[in-house]
Design an enzyme around this catalytic site. Structure first.
Site, PDB file in Angstrom:
ATOM      1  N   PHE A   1      19.472   7.400 -33.942  1.00 36.78           N
ATOM      2  CA  PHE A   1      20.369   8.456 -34.563  1.00 36.78           C
ATOM      3  C   PHE A   1      19.579   9.958 -34.194  1.00 36.78           C
ATOM      4  O   PHE A   1      18.635  10.155 -34.376  1.00 36.78           O
ATOM      5  CB  PHE A   1      20.697   8.629 -36.051  1.00 36.78           C
ATOM      6  N   ASP A   2      20.359  10.825 -33.361  1.00 33.39           N
ATOM      7  CA  ASP A   2      20.075  12.242 -33.511  1.00 33.39           C
ATOM      8  C   ASP A   2      20.274  12.782 -34.994  1.00 33.39           C
ATOM      9  O   ASP A   2      20.938  12.155 -35.482  1.00 33.39           O
ATOM     10  CB  ASP A   2      20.762  12.852 -32.475  1.00 33.39           C
ATOM     11  N   LEU A   3      19.767  14.051 -35.110  1.00 37.20           N
ATOM     12  CA  LEU A   3      19.776  14.594 -36.647  1.00 37.20           C
ATOM     13  C   LEU A   3      20.850  15.763 -36.807  1.00 37.20           C
ATOM     14  O   LEU A   3      22.017  15.519 -37.046  1.00 37.20           O
ATOM     15  CB  LEU A   3      18.522  15.033 -37.157  1.00 37.20           C
ATOM     16  N   ASP A   4      20.676  16.840 -36.061  1.00 35.64           N
ATOM     17  CA  ASP A   4      21.564  17.805 -36.243  1.00 35.64           C
ATOM     18  C   ASP A   4      22.744  17.841 -35.347  1.00 35.64           C
ATOM     19  O   ASP A   4      22.877  17.488 -34.158  1.00 35.64           O
ATOM     20  CB  ASP A   4      20.712  19.235 -35.397  1.00 35.64           C
TER      21      ASP A   4
ATOM     22  N   ASP B   1      25.066  14.166 -30.756  1.00 36.92           N
ATOM     23  CA  ASP B   1      26.350  15.060 -30.585  1.00 36.92           C
ATOM     24  C   ASP B   1      26.283  16.114 -29.321  1.00 36.92           C
ATOM     25  O   ASP B   1      26.918  17.007 -29.134  1.00 36.92           O
ATOM     26  CB  ASP B   1      26.321  16.000 -31.856  1.00 36.92           C
TER      27      ASP B   1
END
Length: 214
Positions: free
Chosen positions: A7-10, A164
């Site tokens: 997963f990416d965060l922001d 995202d």
């Protein structure tokens, strides 16, 4: 063999826009910049490294490291108070953990990212967290993904990234793994469509999509 989901965060699991904007404006003020920097100019850079972000808003190369140091000190103070989980992010993590091994790959500072996820009570779901300080080459370079997978035993199959921005998609493509893009963050659907047609509204829907893939 279990799937791997990175997963990416922001913009993927968390919304720290308020903390980022406040930290940026604070930093520019401390270093004597004029207040003409718009929020849009800052948010358009989110997902990139701080080096790239400060360069992108016009900070001289010789001053970038000083700006980053100021930013990090301030961000750490306010990040937990001014960061929230995105809708259904917790459910996405819990659902993913039911069938996959999990990791985080972000261009944020890894130490602060870990503190945030511990604050939300979610860090224990993840085997690894790769942040900016752990690699020489951040996304869109594939090194952060390779670093995460190396720490997870170098799995070769059934590895996915959820992110995202086009940085996440390009890094995944270059690493040779699958990617599901989400529209909950900073790149819009038209931007994401330039690199992929696998696009979901948020991380939970992305996880459900991955769960159905063989």
């Amino acid at each position: 063999m279990k799937k791997i989901i990175l997963f990416d965060l922001d913009g993927t699991l968390i919304d720290s826009t308020e903390a980022i904007l406040e930290s940026f404006h604070h930093t520019m003020k401390v270093h004597g910049a004029q207040s003409s920097l718009s929020d849009t100019m800052i948010t358009s850079q989110i997902g990139h490294t701080l080096e790239t972000m400060f360069s992108g808003v016009g900070v001289d190369d010789a001053q970038i490291q000083a700006h980053i140091a100021t930013y990090k000190l301030y961000y750490r103070e306010i990040s937990r108070e001014k960061t929230i989980l995105l809708p259904e992010a917790k459910e996405a993590i819990q659902e993913a953990a039911s069938f996959a091994r999990l990791g985080i790959v972000t261009t944020k500072t890894g130490l602060y990212s870990r503190e945030l996820m511990e604050h939300f009570g979610l860090m224990h779901y993840f085997e690894v967290l790769i942040g900016r300080e752990h690699v020489e080459n951040p996304k869109p370079h594939p090194e952060p993904i390779f670093k995460a997978l190396g720490e997870m035993g170098n799995p070769k199959l059934n590895t996915w990234m959820i992110g995202d921005t086009r940085l996440d998609i390009e890094a995944s493509n270059r690493a040779g793994i699958e990617c599901v893009a989400v529209t909950s963050g900073y790149d819009n659907i038209e931007q994401l469509q330039t690199l992929t047609d696998i696009i979901k509204p948020n991380a939970f829907e992305a996880v459900k999509y991955i769960a159905k893939r063989v």
